[in-house]
Scaffold this motif. Structure first.
Motif, PDB file in Angstrom:
ATOM      1  N   LEU A  37     -34.003  34.022 -48.039  1.00 39.97           N
ATOM      2  CA  LEU A  37     -32.897  34.611 -48.533  1.00 39.97           C
ATOM      3  C   LEU A  37     -31.626  34.333 -48.226  1.00 39.97           C
ATOM      4  CD1 LEU A  37     -34.418  38.536 -48.777  1.00 39.97           C
ATOM      5  CD2 LEU A  37     -34.108  36.732 -50.737  1.00 39.97           C
ATOM      6  N   ALA A  38     -31.521  34.328 -46.824  1.00 41.04           N
ATOM      7  CA  ALA A  38     -30.053  33.609 -46.159  1.00 41.04           C
ATOM      8  C   ALA A  38     -29.969  32.042 -46.799  1.00 41.04           C
ATOM      9  CB  ALA A  38     -30.314  33.727 -44.684  1.00 41.04           C
ATOM     10  N   SER A  39     -31.049  31.337 -46.923  1.00 38.97           N
ATOM     11  CA  SER A  39     -30.675  30.116 -47.338  1.00 38.97           C
ATOM     12  C   SER A  39     -30.228  30.175 -48.847  1.00 38.97           C
ATOM     13  CB  SER A  39     -31.919  29.290 -47.341  1.00 38.97           C
ATOM     14  OG  SER A  39     -32.297  29.104 -45.963  1.00 38.97           O
ATOM     15  N   GLN A  40     -30.919  31.142 -49.636  1.00 41.30           N
ATOM     16  CA  GLN A  40     -30.541  31.345 -51.117  1.00 41.30           C
ATOM     17  C   GLN A  40     -29.021  31.828 -51.159  1.00 41.30           C
ATOM     18  OE1 GLN A  40     -31.956  31.299 -54.436  1.00 41.30           O
ATOM     19  NE2 GLN A  40     -33.376  29.798 -53.190  1.00 41.30           N
ATOM     20  N   GLN A  41     -28.787  32.765 -50.104  1.00 40.27           N
ATOM     21  CA  GLN A  41     -27.273  33.328 -50.248  1.00 40.27           C
ATOM     22  C   GLN A  41     -26.365  31.917 -49.740  1.00 40.27           C
ATOM     23  OE1 GLN A  41     -26.530  35.968 -47.067  1.00 40.27           O
ATOM     24  NE2 GLN A  41     -25.134  37.150 -48.398  1.00 40.27           N
ATOM     25  N   GLN A  42     -26.554  31.249 -48.791  1.00 37.86           N
ATOM     26  CA  GLN A  42     -25.638  30.136 -48.664  1.00 37.86           C
ATOM     27  C   GLN A  42     -25.800  28.979 -49.706  1.00 37.86           C
ATOM     28  OE1 GLN A  42     -24.008  30.017 -45.865  1.00 37.86           O
ATOM     29  NE2 GLN A  42     -22.916  28.185 -46.707  1.00 37.86           N
ATOM     30  N   LEU A  43     -26.800  28.766 -50.120  1.00 41.62           N
ATOM     31  CA  LEU A  43     -26.857  27.800 -51.501  1.00 41.62           C
ATOM     32  C   LEU A  43     -25.897  28.370 -52.601  1.00 41.62           C
ATOM     33  CD1 LEU A  43     -28.047  25.285 -52.997  1.00 41.62           C
ATOM     34  CD2 LEU A  43     -29.804  26.679 -53.663  1.00 41.62           C
ATOM     35  N   ILE A  44     -26.145  29.864 -53.055  1.00 45.64           N
ATOM     36  CA  ILE A  44     -24.973  30.458 -54.013  1.00 45.64           C
ATOM     37  C   ILE A  44     -23.795  30.092 -53.526  1.00 45.64           C
ATOM     38  CG2 ILE A  44     -24.687  32.512 -55.365  1.00 45.64           C
ATOM     39  CD1 ILE A  44     -27.734  33.349 -55.011  1.00 45.64           C
ATOM     40  N   ARG A  45     -23.564  30.539 -52.290  1.00 42.82           N
ATOM     41  CA  ARG A  45     -22.220  30.496 -51.779  1.00 42.82           C
ATOM     42  C   ARG A  45     -21.676  28.963 -51.825  1.00 42.82           C
ATOM     43  NH1 ARG A  45     -22.883  32.311 -47.277  1.00 42.82           N
ATOM     44  NH2 ARG A  45     -22.107  34.639 -47.815  1.00 42.82           N
ATOM     45  N   ASN A  46     -22.405  28.039 -51.456  1.00 46.19           N
ATOM     46  CA  ASN A  46     -22.043  26.819 -51.654  1.00 46.19           C
ATOM     47  C   ASN A  46     -21.862  26.162 -53.356  1.00 46.19           C
ATOM     48  OD1 ASN A  46     -22.271  26.348 -48.967  1.00 46.19           O
ATOM     49  ND2 ASN A  46     -24.174  25.455 -49.198  1.00 46.19           N
ATOM     50  N   ILE A  47     -22.806  26.767 -54.166  1.00 49.89           N
ATOM     51  CA  ILE A  47     -22.515  26.498 -55.568  1.00 49.89           C
ATOM     52  C   ILE A  47     -21.377  27.136 -55.891  1.00 49.89           C
ATOM     53  CG2 ILE A  47     -23.619  26.968 -57.690  1.00 49.89           C
ATOM     54  CD1 ILE A  47     -26.313  26.626 -56.431  1.00 49.89           C
ATOM     55  N   VAL A  48     -21.170  28.519 -55.689  1.00 46.45           N
ATOM     56  CA  VAL A  48     -19.898  29.211 -56.137  1.00 46.45           C
ATOM     57  C   VAL A  48     -18.632  28.447 -55.720  1.00 46.45           C
ATOM     58  CG1 VAL A  48     -18.611  31.436 -56.249  1.00 46.45           C
ATOM     59  CG2 VAL A  48     -21.210  31.281 -56.748  1.00 46.45           C
ATOM     60  N   THR A  49     -18.629  28.162 -54.436  1.00 45.17           N
ATOM     61  CA  THR A  49     -17.440  27.432 -53.810  1.00 45.17           C
ATOM     62  C   THR A  49     -17.172  26.166 -54.578  1.00 45.17           C
ATOM     63  OG1 THR A  49     -18.103  28.476 -51.698  1.00 45.17           O
ATOM     64  CG2 THR A  49     -16.481  26.500 -51.640  1.00 45.17           C
ATOM     65  N   ALA A  50     -18.197  25.478 -54.740  1.00 48.29           N
ATOM     66  CA  ALA A  50     -18.126  24.107 -55.555  1.00 48.29           C
ATOM     67  C   ALA A  50     -17.493  24.301 -56.787  1.00 48.29           C
ATOM     68  CB  ALA A  50     -19.258  23.347 -55.344  1.00 48.29           C
ATOM     69  N   LYS A  51     -18.163  25.547 -57.493  1.00 48.69           N
ATOM     70  CA  LYS A  51     -17.791  25.926 -59.056  1.00 48.69           C
ATOM     71  C   LYS A  51     -16.126  26.246 -58.903  1.00 48.69           C
ATOM     72  CE  LYS A  51     -19.363  25.836 -63.334  1.00 48.69           C
ATOM     73  NZ  LYS A  51     -19.793  24.672 -63.737  1.00 48.69           N
ATOM     74  N   LEU A  52     -15.978  26.944 -58.098  1.00 52.09           N
ATOM     75  CA  LEU A  52     -14.415  27.749 -57.897  1.00 52.09           C
ATOM     76  C   LEU A  52     -13.517  26.448 -57.653  1.00 52.09           C
ATOM     77  CD1 LEU A  52     -14.972  31.006 -55.821  1.00 52.09           C
ATOM     78  CD2 LEU A  52     -14.521  30.736 -58.234  1.00 52.09           C
ATOM     79  N   ARG A  53     -14.015  25.514 -56.836  1.00 50.15           N
ATOM     80  CA  ARG A  53     -13.062  24.279 -56.824  1.00 50.15           C
ATOM     81  C   ARG A  53     -12.916  23.468 -57.929  1.00 50.15           C
ATOM     82  NH1 ARG A  53     -16.061  22.361 -53.071  1.00 50.15           N
ATOM     83  NH2 ARG A  53     -15.074  23.634 -51.164  1.00 50.15           N
TER      84      ARG A  53
END
Length: 786
Positions: A37-53
């Protein structure tokens, strides 16, 4: 707790370990789930961060396009005017925002400024008419004032207007001579919403003060993992003066959680299966290497406990090294225990001297014989044998000689018995025989053979010794049906045989009145010796047919019992040490009675018997001399009778004592001559004046030529040694006449007279055919011990 099986302990331990393993697997699964779950959370964070960028880059790109179009439009317009520089909206000639944003979706408004950032004007056709040129002053102020020419060409930032989030780009447009600026406003919220929608996510934009600027459908915050949703907070990349703006993303990971759950179930089942298989395999290995060998060892111990014959049987070791070592140690221990047990058994059930069974083992075999006889309904006999005069041999020749004789007697008994019979050593000089399947006649024949074998001399190295024995027989079931009863009856019969001197006797009920235990008990009473009375039996001279003396005979009148004769109580008195007390009483009564008869006109010699213990008493000579003086009796009036066995017990000491007694003038006589196997070399040295031939030869001499020959030889031998001969046990006239023919000097027996009380002796003498008178006796002589 000490009695719990090893299997239960191991099963409990394995159960606990299995549970711990399952708990470990479960905890590991939960940790793994959290990590996933933490990995998923970090993965989503990375994806969202990249998407926001990407959203930010796209917004900037669109705004840059609009700014570039403004610059190009302004340049083109000036060129058409011949290079005239226009400021403000005039430079764009009625330009509308639609002309600038035809291929952009996010630009909401465009505002133009002069070089002083004053007089803002909005390009017409704004998409969001609610926007004003005064919005986001903090971004605009960065371009104004001093040093404007040195500012960067463009500047972008986020700002909040009336609770809404905007993305603002200030950009310089126009030529280098006069600066004209444009404020391009874009809407990042819709772009972010579209980006989340593209990612199949929902979310919201939250300001620093918690105000929600945007919220997509189902974008409310929820608890993590609830309904398979997960929330991630991502800071927006561009902030104004550090004002944090974050995007909270809500993502559905139900499939992931379901997959994790299934994986967890599979792992749990697999772990349980592996644990179970491991436990089964471990139990199997443990069963074969430890539990089975331990069970076999336990059964072996139980067999040994139930059957001692299993002791020392080797246990084949198997299993692991520890069990093998345990089994080997157990085998070694049982072998040593067997050897120790056999040694103890020999000590407990075997006489160490003769190597014969002892009393305990004999009693056990006797009990078994009784059980066997009850089933087979067959009789058997028990015999107890006691050696005659063995105590004297020990006392005179030493215990080493006595031990040698006991061993030789045991061997002779074994040689004359069957293999099915048992010979045991009861203690002292007493043996016991168990004669299986034997009736009374057969037992008598066997005992007679043994007695004949015992008549042969025993070789002790330095000399040959003759010794006799007495047997007592008791039979099952006639005389008893228990081991105790049979042993008691055989013992009583043995003492009866000793008294009668017949070699052996079979138990009869009348022997009970002379029971050994009762006699000893009565003798130990304080009044025991006082119950003894004395009778006198006359001796007749064959040449003159007159009484020439009397023999004093003791009788025991037990309270409430019949009168006991010397053959009953003399052996007991010798055993109890009371014989000397009786001898003192007998000497005193004999001399006192002689004095009384003499006072009545009859001077009659009196004979008194002494035992072996009497001759060992250092005071005996002085005691005799003292009594002679006390009653003023001539020493020749006292006759001392001793047996051959008494002489042979300690010849050296006996010779000294007898010479000292003879020196007093006392007459010495050998009693029971012919039964003691005395040596002629000692006999000729004795200061003896007379011998008495034993009644066992005299009583049968008329019918048995062998007995007559023995009597005649004894008479001749005594006469040749200068001794007188007295024959005792004369029961008939024929015997008396035959003795006279053989030259016997004197006779004594029931044919002449039974023992009579002292008061009856004189009347009998007056009336008998052997009446005496005051004949001339040896001259008076004062007794003085040397």
């Amino acid at each position: 707790m000490n009695r719990i099986s090893v299997r239960l302990i191991l099963a409990g331990a394995i159960y606990i370990m299995g549970n711990l393993a399952m708990i470990l697997v479960y905890v590991s699964g939960e940790v793994y789930k959290k990590n996933v779950l933490a990995s998923q959370q970090q993965l989503i964070r990375n994806i969202v961060t990249a998407k926001l960028r990407d959203v930010q880059h796209r917004l900037q790109k669109e705004m840059d396009v609009v700014a570039q179009r403004l610059s190009d439009r302004a340049f083109a317009h000036r060129r058409s005017l011949g290079g005239q520089v226009l400021t403000g909206p005039r430079a764009f000639g009625g330009l509308r925002i639609d002309d600038l944003t035809s291929d952009t979706d996010s630009v909401q408004a465009v505002f133009l400024y002069d070089s002083e950032l004053k007089h803002p004007v909005e390009i017409g056709g704004g998409l969001n008419t609610g926007l004003t040129a005064s919005m986001c002053p903090e971004v605009r102020n960065g371009f104004g004032g001093k040093g404007t020419a040195a500012l960067a060409k463009r500047r972008a930032a986020t700002c909040i207007v009336d609770g809404q989030l905007f993305y603002v780009l200030f950009s310089r447009i126009g030529d280098a001579g006069r600066y004209t600026f444009a404020q391009i406003v874009a809407d990042p919220v819709s772009e972010i919403g579209n980006a989340l929608k593209d990612m199949h996510m929902s979310g919201r934009i939250v300001f620093r003060n918690g105000v929600i600027a945007f919220q997509s459908e189902d974008g409310s915050p929820r608890k993590r993992d609830k309904d398979g949703l997960i929330t991630v907070d991502v800071p927006l990349g561009i902030s104004l003066h550090g004002t944090p703006v974050k995007v909270t993303v809500v993502h559905d990971i139900a499939e992931t959680i379901s997959a994790l759950q299934k994986t967890s179930y599979v792992v749990m089942i697999a772990a349980a299966a592996v644990t179970l298989l491991t436990i089964l395999l471990f139990m199997r290995v443990l069963q074969r290497t430890t539990l089975d060998p331990l069970t076999e060892l336990t059964l072996h111990v139980r067999k040994i406990r139930e059957d001692r014959s299993q002791l020392g049987r080797r246990l084949v070791a198997s299993g692991n090294a520890e069990v093998y070592e345990l089994a080997e140690g157990f085998n070694e221990m049982t072998m040593k225990l067997r050897g120790l047990y056999e040694s103890l058994e020999k000590m407990a059930f075997m006489d160490t001297l003769t190597k014969l069974p002892n009393r305990a083992l004999f009693n056990d075999r006797l009990e078994q014989a009784i059980l066997w006889a009850k089933r087979q309904k067959k009789p058997f006999m028990v015999a107890i044998m006691d050696l005659d005069r063995f105590k004297e041999i020990n006392d005179t020749l030493g215990h080493q000689v006595g031990d040698s004789i006991l061993q030789q007697v045991g061997l002779r008994l074994l040689n004359h018995l069957r293999e099915s019979d048992t010979v045991a050593m009861l203690g002292g000089d007493e043996y016991a025989l168990l004669l299986q399947s034997t009736d009374e006649p057969a037992a008598g024949k066997l005992v007679r053979n043994v007695l004949d074998a015992l008549k042969e001399p025993f070789d002790t190295g330095s000399r040959k010794i003759y010794i006799g024995a007495s047997f007592g027989l008791a039979g099952y079931p006639d005389h008893g049906n228990s081991a105790t009863a049979l042993m008691q009856k055989a013992d009583i019969a043995m003492y009866a045989a000793k008294r009668s001197k017949t070699g052996y006797a079979v138990y009869e009920r009348e022997y009970d009145r002379d029971s050994q235990l009762d006699l000893v008990s009565d003798l130990r009473r304080a009044s025991g010796i006082k119950e003894f009375t004395f009778f006198y039996q006359p001796k007749v001279g064959m040449s003159q047919n007159r009484v020439e003396g009397v023999e004093m005979l003791a009788r025991w009148q037990r309270s409430g019992q019949d009168v006991a004769t010397p053959d009953v109580f003399i052996p007991l008195l010798e055993q109890t040490g009371q014989i000397r007390e009786l001898t003192s009483l007998a000497l005193n009564e004999a001399l006192k009675q002689h004095r009384d008869w003499r006072d009545h006109g009859y001077s009659i010699p009196v004979a008194v018997n002494l035992s072996t213990q009497d001759l060992k008493d250092p005071q005996i000579v002085g005691q005799i001399a003292s009594l002679l003086d006390q009653y003023s009796v001539l020493a020749g009036m006292l006759e001392i009778e001793i047996t051959e066995s008494t002489i042979m017990d300690d010849p050296v000491r006996t010779l000294d004592v007898l010479h000292r007694i003879a020196a007093l003038g006392v007459t010495l006589t050998i009693d029971d001559f012919g039964t003691g196997y005395s040596s002629l070399s000692y006999l000729k040295q004795l200061p003896v004046r007379c011998v008495k031939i034993d009644r066992s030869f005299v009583a049968g001499m008329v019918e048995d030529r062998n007995d007559a020959t023995i009597v005649r030889t004894s008479i001749d031998l005594a006469h040749n040694l200068g001794m007188k001969v007295v024959a005792e046990g004369v029961e008939s006239l024929e015997t008396l006449n035959l003795l006279a023919d053989l030259g016997c000097d004197s006779a004594q027996g029931y044919f002449i007279s039974t023992p009579v009380p002292p008061a009856n002796l004189i009347p009998w003498m007056v009336q008998s055919p052997w009446a005496t008178s005051l004949a001339a006796y040896p001259p008076a002589r004062k007794a003085t011990p040397e």
